[in-house]
Design a protein around this motif. Structure first.
Motif, PDB file in Angstrom:
ATOM      1  N   GLU A 187      -9.041  -6.007  -5.307  1.00 33.08           N
ATOM      2  CA  GLU A 187      -9.669  -4.749  -4.869  1.00 33.08           C
ATOM      3  C   GLU A 187      -8.609  -3.711  -4.519  1.00 33.08           C
ATOM      4  OE1 GLU A 187     -12.362  -5.716  -1.716  1.00 33.08           O
ATOM      5  OE2 GLU A 187     -14.011  -6.093  -3.100  1.00 33.08           O
ATOM      6  N   ALA A 188      -7.521  -4.176  -3.895  1.00 37.98           N
ATOM      7  CA  ALA A 188      -6.438  -3.252  -3.524  1.00 37.98           C
ATOM      8  C   ALA A 188      -5.845  -2.608  -4.778  1.00 37.98           C
ATOM      9  CB  ALA A 188      -5.358  -3.989  -2.747  1.00 37.98           C
ATOM     10  N   MET A 189      -5.694  -3.419  -5.819  1.00 38.62           N
ATOM     11  CA  MET A 189      -5.170  -2.895  -7.082  1.00 38.62           C
ATOM     12  C   MET A 189      -6.137  -1.881  -7.684  1.00 38.62           C
ATOM     13  SD  MET A 189      -3.601  -5.414  -9.963  1.00 38.62           S
ATOM     14  CE  MET A 189      -2.376  -6.240  -8.986  1.00 38.62           C
ATOM     15  N   GLU A 190      -7.418  -2.209  -7.588  1.00 34.83           N
ATOM     16  CA  GLU A 190      -8.455  -1.344  -8.166  1.00 34.83           C
ATOM     17  C   GLU A 190      -8.539  -0.004  -7.427  1.00 34.83           C
ATOM     18  OE1 GLU A 190     -11.908  -3.696  -8.829  1.00 34.83           O
ATOM     19  OE2 GLU A 190     -13.037  -2.001  -9.626  1.00 34.83           O
ATOM     20  N   VAL A 191      -8.545  -0.045  -6.095  1.00 37.67           N
ATOM     21  CA  VAL A 191      -8.707   1.211  -5.355  1.00 37.67           C
ATOM     22  C   VAL A 191      -7.451   2.083  -5.368  1.00 37.67           C
ATOM     23  CG1 VAL A 191     -10.531   0.473  -3.789  1.00 37.67           C
ATOM     24  CG2 VAL A 191      -8.182   0.196  -3.091  1.00 37.67           C
ATOM     25  N   SER A 192      -6.301   1.462  -5.696  1.00 36.71           N
ATOM     26  CA  SER A 192      -5.094   2.295  -5.748  1.00 36.71           C
ATOM     27  C   SER A 192      -5.005   3.025  -7.088  1.00 36.71           C
ATOM     28  CB  SER A 192      -3.847   1.442  -5.529  1.00 36.71           C
ATOM     29  OG  SER A 192      -3.651   0.601  -6.642  1.00 36.71           O
ATOM     30  N   GLY A 193      -5.991   2.801  -7.962  1.00 37.07           N
ATOM     31  CA  GLY A 193      -5.974   3.473  -9.264  1.00 37.07           C
ATOM     32  C   GLY A 193      -5.260   2.640 -10.318  1.00 37.07           C
ATOM     33  N   GLY A 194      -4.778   1.458  -9.915  1.00 33.58           N
ATOM     34  CA  GLY A 194      -4.178   0.544 -10.887  1.00 33.58           C
ATOM     35  C   GLY A 194      -5.294  -0.105 -11.696  1.00 33.58           C
ATOM     36  N   ASN A 195      -4.931  -0.818 -12.728  1.00 30.54           N
ATOM     37  CA  ASN A 195      -5.955  -1.424 -13.579  1.00 30.54           C
ATOM     38  C   ASN A 195      -5.769  -2.940 -13.543  1.00 30.54           C
ATOM     39  OD1 ASN A 195      -7.552  -2.347 -15.649  1.00 30.54           O
ATOM     40  ND2 ASN A 195      -6.984  -0.728 -17.078  1.00 30.54           N
ATOM     41  N   GLN A 231      -5.922  -4.843 -16.849  1.00 36.18           N
ATOM     42  CA  GLN A 231      -4.711  -4.666 -17.661  1.00 36.18           C
ATOM     43  C   GLN A 231      -3.573  -5.537 -17.141  1.00 36.18           C
ATOM     44  OE1 GLN A 231      -3.540  -3.566 -20.649  1.00 36.18           O
ATOM     45  NE2 GLN A 231      -4.241  -1.508 -20.250  1.00 36.18           N
ATOM     46  N   TYR A 232      -3.387  -5.504 -15.835  1.00 41.48           N
ATOM     47  CA  TYR A 232      -2.226  -6.167 -15.252  1.00 41.48           C
ATOM     48  C   TYR A 232      -2.437  -7.672 -15.084  1.00 41.48           C
ATOM     49  CZ  TYR A 232       1.793  -6.987 -12.271  1.00 41.48           C
ATOM     50  OH  TYR A 232       2.980  -7.470 -11.765  1.00 41.48           O
TER      51      TYR A 232
END
Lengths: 255, 258
Positions: free
Chosen positions: B127-135, B138-139
């Protein structure tokens, strides 16, 4: 400058960066949010106080689109979150920082890699000097310049939250959402984190929603406070107003 | 009070199938963005592939060794010991190594991926990755599935080579066959018609292992118990998919005349 809604609050005009109207959310038979209405104003620290399980975290997860509401609407910078395309939501999320209760550091990466991740993956920065400079600056800002090469498992709870905050702030968000930032910390570290939240507002001019049930944290950080119970907002006001509230539940937080 | 909706089991099966199709769609859409992190993919190839090599190598060697020892008395009865290298080579390359190595990889890789992503989900890292705009797809997902797609065929080839060495060791326990003679006999019986279908199916095995591991981990529930469930169901589902893919592959290769 963000194109934000102007609303009349207590006689004056303040810009609302987040507007929530009639928000309702259920998980199966469990009705977590019933009818939430709130606004977050520019450069304001809004503290949401409430017992565990009253829907505080669900509310802020709806703001960043991690959860979709059943009813009502959530508007951030004049954009309805649930109506945004995937790319637009991603662009909006870059403007919103989210500090999770545990810090949510990527545990297979060092602190440096944790901080590099949003710079490389989100801002697409390539220049190593620029990246290093930003990392050093933000680590100075949270008071942990020596933690740069440590793994998350080597950090204490308070340090994890500071690094989590640094990772969020490195993208220079305009809104910060803190999910129980002082839970599980000793009173001294809690005070440090609360002061750090205040300094983030002062130095980076962010608008923040702070979810907590820690009165000491609320006292340091709050410009305005809401109290939630059973999926509803039951009281609103400044810290002093709520401290002197006649409402039994509201009053019980301050005892 | 909201009404709890009862969903019949057959609808849940369709819902699960639909979710898997959507997840696969997200995977392919992200592949074609060509934005994945090469460093992470190489790290995953190392973690998933290189670290599985000792297990795969020992398994391959012992499978070849045991097959030879088991086949030898019967082959001797028919006076056909000289066919042992051919029989072992064809069996190992066409069927035994691809399936056994894929099942071992399902146990090691799918459970590892399921548990890793499951615990990342529990600790809110996804979720942290998602909300920071990361994907996170993909990662976390694309890199792991592609690492499995690359590494399972390579590990299978390594296991086949070591299986033949194991067979050579088995033959030399009771008699004496020179290295040249053994491998000459083994390789003359193996054609491209044996190698290609076997190689192609290991790519699908790799995809199934990576996909199931990622899907189960990425969609696990909250709580530590769900990490165990994700890892366990990843192994069970991946193993089942390997058997199903193998069945389809055998039918296809027979139909195509390989």
């Amino acid at each position: 400058m963000s194109n934000t809604t102007k609303s009349k609050i207590k006689g004056g005009e303040q810009e609302a960066v987040i507007k929530i109207n009639g928000l309702a959310k259920s998980f199966g038979a469990n009705e977590v949010l019933k009818d939430i209405n709130l606004e977050l104003h520019k450069e304001e620290n809004l503290v949401i106080l409430g017992k565990s399980g009253t829907g505080k975290s669900v509310t802020i997860k709806c703001i960043v689109g991690l959860l979709t509401q059943d009813k009502g609407n959530v508007t951030v910078f004049d954009e309805e979150v649930d109506k945004l395309s995937e790319d637009d939501l991603k662009a909006l999320r870059i403007r919103i920082g989210f500090l999770f209760q545990s810090g949510a550091l990527y545990d297979s990466m060092t602190v440096r890699e944790n901080l590099e991740f949003p710079l490389r993956r989100v801002l697409k920065l390539k220049d190593k000097n620029d990246i290093d400079k930003r990392i050093e600056e933000i680590l100075e800002g949270v008071g942990l310049p020596d933690a740069i090469d440590k793994m998350p498992s080597e950090l204490s709870g308070g340090m994890r939250k500071r690094i989590g905050l640094a990772r969020t702030m490195i993208l220079k968000p305009e809104i910060m959402l803190y999910d129980e930032p002082t839970t599980g910390l000793d009173p001294i570290t809690s005070k440090e984190i609360s002061e750090l939240i205040q300094s983030m507002k002062k130095n980076y001019h962010v608008s923040s929603i702070i979810i907590t049930h820690d009165i000491a944290c609320a006292k340091i950080t709050a410009d305005r406070m809401l109290v939630m119970d059973s999926g509803k907002i039951i009281a609103e006001g400044s810290f002093d107003e709520l401290e002197n509230s006649k409402e039994k539940l509201v009053n019980s937080f301050f005892k | 009070m909201a009404q709890e909706i009862y969903i019949p089991t057959y609808k849940k099966v369709f819902e699960e199938a639909g979710n898997q199709v959507l997840f696969m769609f997200r995977f392919f859409r992200n592949i074609f963005r060509f934005d994945f992190e090469w460093n992470e993919m190489i790290r995953q190839c190392y973690m998933i592939g290189y670290k599985s090599f000792p297990l795969v190598a020992i398994t391959g060697f012992i499978v070849g060794f045991v097959m030879t020892l088991q086949a030898e008395p019967t082959m001797k009865e028919f006076g056909a010991e000289s066919y042992i290298p051919r029989m072992v080579a064809v069996s190992l390359i066409r069927e035994i190594c691809p399936v056994i190595i894929a099942l071992i990889c399902a146990g090691k890789m799918a459970s590892g991926i399921g548990a890793e992503l499951g615990s990342m989900k529990v600790t809110e890292q996804v979720e942290a990755m998602e909300v920071s705009g990361g994907n996170p797809i993909q990662y976390l997902v694309v890199t792991r599935i592609l690492a499995c797609v690359f590494m399972v065929p390579l590990l299978t080839i390594a296991a086949e080579a070591l299986g033949l060495m194991g067979s050579y060791a088995g033959v030399n326990i009771t008699g004496h066959v020179s290295t040249t003679l053994f491998f000459n006999k083994a390789f003359t019986s193996v054609s491209f018609g044996d190698l290609i279908p076997s190689f192609v199916k290991t790519i699908f095995f790799g995809f199934a292992i990576g996909f199931v591991g990622c899907y189960k981990g990425y969609n696990s529930d909250r709580g530590t118990e769900s990490v165990g469930i994700a890892a366990n169901s990843a192994v069970v589902s991946a193993s089942l998919w390997i058997i199903v893919i193998d069945g389809i592959a055998v039918q296809l290769t027979n139909a195509l005349g390989y």
